[in-house]
Design an enzyme around this catalytic site. Structure first.
Site, PDB file in Angstrom:
ATOM      1  N   LYS A  10       0.871  -1.297  -0.117  1.00 19.16           N
ATOM      2  CA  LYS A  10      -0.099  -0.080  -0.035  1.00 19.16           C
ATOM      3  C   LYS A  10       0.769   1.277   0.117  1.00 19.16           C
ATOM      4  CE  LYS A  10      -3.792   0.943   1.664  1.00 19.16           C
ATOM      5  NZ  LYS A  10      -5.002   1.142   1.923  1.00 19.16           N
ATOM      6  N   ASN A 192       6.297   6.260  -0.768  1.00 21.51           N
ATOM      7  CA  ASN A 192       7.535   5.739  -1.244  1.00 21.51           C
ATOM      8  C   ASN A 192       8.275   5.194  -0.217  1.00 21.51           C
ATOM      9  OD1 ASN A 192       6.889   6.455  -3.820  1.00 21.51           O
ATOM     10  ND2 ASN A 192       7.627   8.697  -3.353  1.00 21.51           N
ATOM     11  N   ARG A 193       7.407   4.630   0.932  1.00 24.63           N
ATOM     12  CA  ARG A 193       8.328   4.203   2.298  1.00 24.63           C
ATOM     13  C   ARG A 193       8.904   5.189   2.913  1.00 24.63           C
ATOM     14  NH1 ARG A 193       4.587   1.573   1.196  1.00 24.63           N
ATOM     15  NH2 ARG A 193       4.399  -0.678   1.121  1.00 24.63           N
ATOM     16  N   MET A 194       8.797   6.555   2.561  1.00 30.51           N
ATOM     17  CA  MET A 194       9.613   7.682   3.266  1.00 30.51           C
ATOM     18  C   MET A 194       8.895   8.057   4.480  1.00 30.51           C
ATOM     19  SD  MET A 194      12.571   7.619   2.157  1.00 30.51           S
ATOM     20  CE  MET A 194      13.355   9.422   2.183  1.00 30.51           C
TER      21      MET A 194
END
Ligand SMILES: Cc1cc2nc3c(=O)[nH]c(=O)nc-3n(C[C@H](O)[C@H](O)[C@H](O)COP(=O)(O)O)c2cc1C
Length: 215
Positions: A10, A192-194
């Site tokens: 997700k 973006n997993r940041m």
């Protein structure tokens, strides 16, 4: 059997967590996030939290319990003091609580020390419980092995009879724990997993140090 979940993924984009919007005291931020979760239609049982303890077997164990109160001091839940978690805490009070509010893309991780709350506070909460739950606290030797469902139901009927004509008192082995935090980490999912992670750590002078962690 094999099931590949590598494309279960997700993207998180609902909010951000920036230092300039965080208070000095993490309990204030907890309150703001909790109120939002509690009011959100996308979160069910906002007060369901994971409790991890270190067991007598030296393994960590997680289970869900319900947060029943939070104060400047800490986070309170109720349970059977003789349960597996109760025994674990009496040997090692270091525990971890965590919340995951998927609908808000938020996680909170609280490390702290658990201690029993005062008996009169447990009494006060026990009185507010429905009779069925009060009887359940008597009938269940939580975490002990039981022979059958029938044995459990029979125990409940025994206590129903025992307390048919009287108030149901709090069993001495049932009550609250307060988890006094030493660190609280707030996680907000980002694209973006940041992700944003802000961790508060309690200092010797009782102030909280605030740090950003890499996602
Ligand atoms: C949504 C939910 C809420 C729960 N709330 C509590 C609770 O407040 N107190 C409790 O002792 N167990 C609660 N349980 C049951 C625990 O997860 C667990 O099965 C039980 O406490 C025994 O754990 P133990 O054997 O590790 O001590 C809840 C379970 C779920 C799924």
């Amino acid at each position: 059997m094999e099931k590949d979940l590598s494309n279960h993924r997700k993207n998180y984009q609902k909010d951000e967590l920036l230092e300039k919007n965080t208070p000095d005291n993490p309990i204030e931020l907890f309150r703001d996030w909790f109120l939002m979760a509690d009011e959100s239609e996308n979160v069910h049982e906002a007060n369901a939290m994971n409790l991890a303890t270190i067991g007598l077997d030296n393994f960590p164990k997680n289970r869900i319990v319900l947060l029943k109160k939070y104060t400047w001091e800490g986070f309170i839940f109720y349970t059977n003091y003789n349960s597996e978690k109760g025994k674990a805490i009496s040997k090692n009070p270091n525990v971890c609580l965590s919340f995951f509010w998927h609908g808000l893309e938020r996680q909170i991780i609280i490390k702290g020390r658990a201690e029993k709350i005062a008996k009169n506070l447990s009494d006060g909460y026990f009185e507010t419980r429905p009779d069925g739950s009060k009887l359940g606290a008597w009938a269940s030797d939580q975490s002990d092995v039981v022979k059958s469902r029938a044995e459990l139901d029979a125990k409940l009927r025994n206590y129903e009879n025992k307390f048919r004509e009287s108030e149901i008192p709090r069993p001495k082995h049932w009550g609250g724990f307060i988890v006094k935090p030493i660190s609280i980490e707030f996680w907000q999912g980002r694209p973006n997993r940041m992700h944003d992670r802000i961790r508060y750590s309690l200092q010797k002078d009782f102030n909280w140090k605030k740090e950003r962690l890499a996602p």
